[in-house]
Scaffold this motif. Sequence first.
Motif, PDB file in Angstrom:
ATOM      1  N   ASP A 124      -3.748   9.976  10.301  1.00 38.06           N
ATOM      2  CA  ASP A 124      -5.197   9.808  10.310  1.00 38.06           C
ATOM      3  C   ASP A 124      -5.588   8.625   9.414  1.00 38.06           C
ATOM      4  O   ASP A 124      -4.753   8.053   8.708  1.00 38.06           O
ATOM      5  CB  ASP A 124      -5.917  11.094   9.910  1.00 38.06           C
ATOM      6  N   GLU A 125      -6.854   8.262   9.451  1.00 34.68           N
ATOM      7  CA  GLU A 125      -7.342   7.107   8.680  1.00 34.68           C
ATOM      8  C   GLU A 125      -7.104   7.280   7.181  1.00 34.68           C
ATOM      9  O   GLU A 125      -6.734   6.340   6.490  1.00 34.68           O
ATOM     10  CB  GLU A 125      -8.833   6.872   8.954  1.00 34.68           C
ATOM     11  N   HIS A 126      -7.304   8.484   6.658  1.00 31.17           N
ATOM     12  CA  HIS A 126      -7.107   8.745   5.226  1.00 31.17           C
ATOM     13  C   HIS A 126      -5.649   8.524   4.834  1.00 31.17           C
ATOM     14  O   HIS A 126      -5.355   7.864   3.835  1.00 31.17           O
ATOM     15  CB  HIS A 126      -7.546  10.178   4.891  1.00 31.17           C
ATOM     16  N   TYR A 127      -4.718   9.076   5.610  1.00 36.85           N
ATOM     17  CA  TYR A 127      -3.293   8.918   5.328  1.00 36.85           C
ATOM     18  C   TYR A 127      -2.889   7.443   5.428  1.00 36.85           C
ATOM     19  O   TYR A 127      -2.172   6.921   4.578  1.00 36.85           O
ATOM     20  CB  TYR A 127      -2.476   9.773   6.298  1.00 36.85           C
TER      21      TYR A 127
ATOM     22  N   ALA B  39      -4.664   4.854   4.916  1.00 38.35           N
ATOM     23  CA  ALA B  39      -5.235   4.070   3.823  1.00 38.35           C
ATOM     24  C   ALA B  39      -4.376   4.129   2.561  1.00 38.35           C
ATOM     25  O   ALA B  39      -4.446   3.240   1.710  1.00 38.35           O
ATOM     26  CB  ALA B  39      -6.645   4.562   3.509  1.00 38.35           C
ATOM     27  N   MET B  40      -3.536   5.140   2.437  1.00 40.73           N
ATOM     28  CA  MET B  40      -2.705   5.296   1.241  1.00 40.73           C
ATOM     29  C   MET B  40      -1.380   4.538   1.322  1.00 40.73           C
ATOM     30  O   MET B  40      -0.678   4.409   0.330  1.00 40.73           O
ATOM     31  CB  MET B  40      -2.404   6.787   1.010  1.00 40.73           C
TER      32      MET B  40
ATOM     33  N   ALA C  82      -3.421   4.063  11.740  1.00 43.45           N
ATOM     34  CA  ALA C  82      -3.730   5.389  12.269  1.00 43.45           C
ATOM     35  C   ALA C  82      -3.232   5.488  13.703  1.00 43.45           C
ATOM     36  O   ALA C  82      -3.199   4.498  14.437  1.00 43.45           O
ATOM     37  CB  ALA C  82      -5.232   5.644  12.202  1.00 43.45           C
TER      38      ALA C  82
END
Length: 83
Positions: free
Chosen positions: A64-67, A69-70, A76
């Motif tokens: 996902d976008e959150h993962y 970004a890290m 994504a």
Amino acid sequence: MIDIARKTFPKSIEVRGGYPENLWTIQGDPTQLHQVLLNLSVNARDAMPSGGLLVLAAENFTVDEHYAAMIPEAKAGHMSCWP
């Protein structure tokens, strides 16, 4: 790779495979992917001089976008991965 490891590694090392029948297709050079799996398997074998369990597994994974970004350069989307 699972078959090669079972036939060539010492019998004191149990080799198991695990992946779903619907594993997503990946893009990559087959020779390089084989070499990576072979190197990881041989390193695992060498780390178990008294025997042990080697599991080669893969699973589908959605980033996902959150993962994403890290992790630098991550995108994504749907991925196949080796847990």
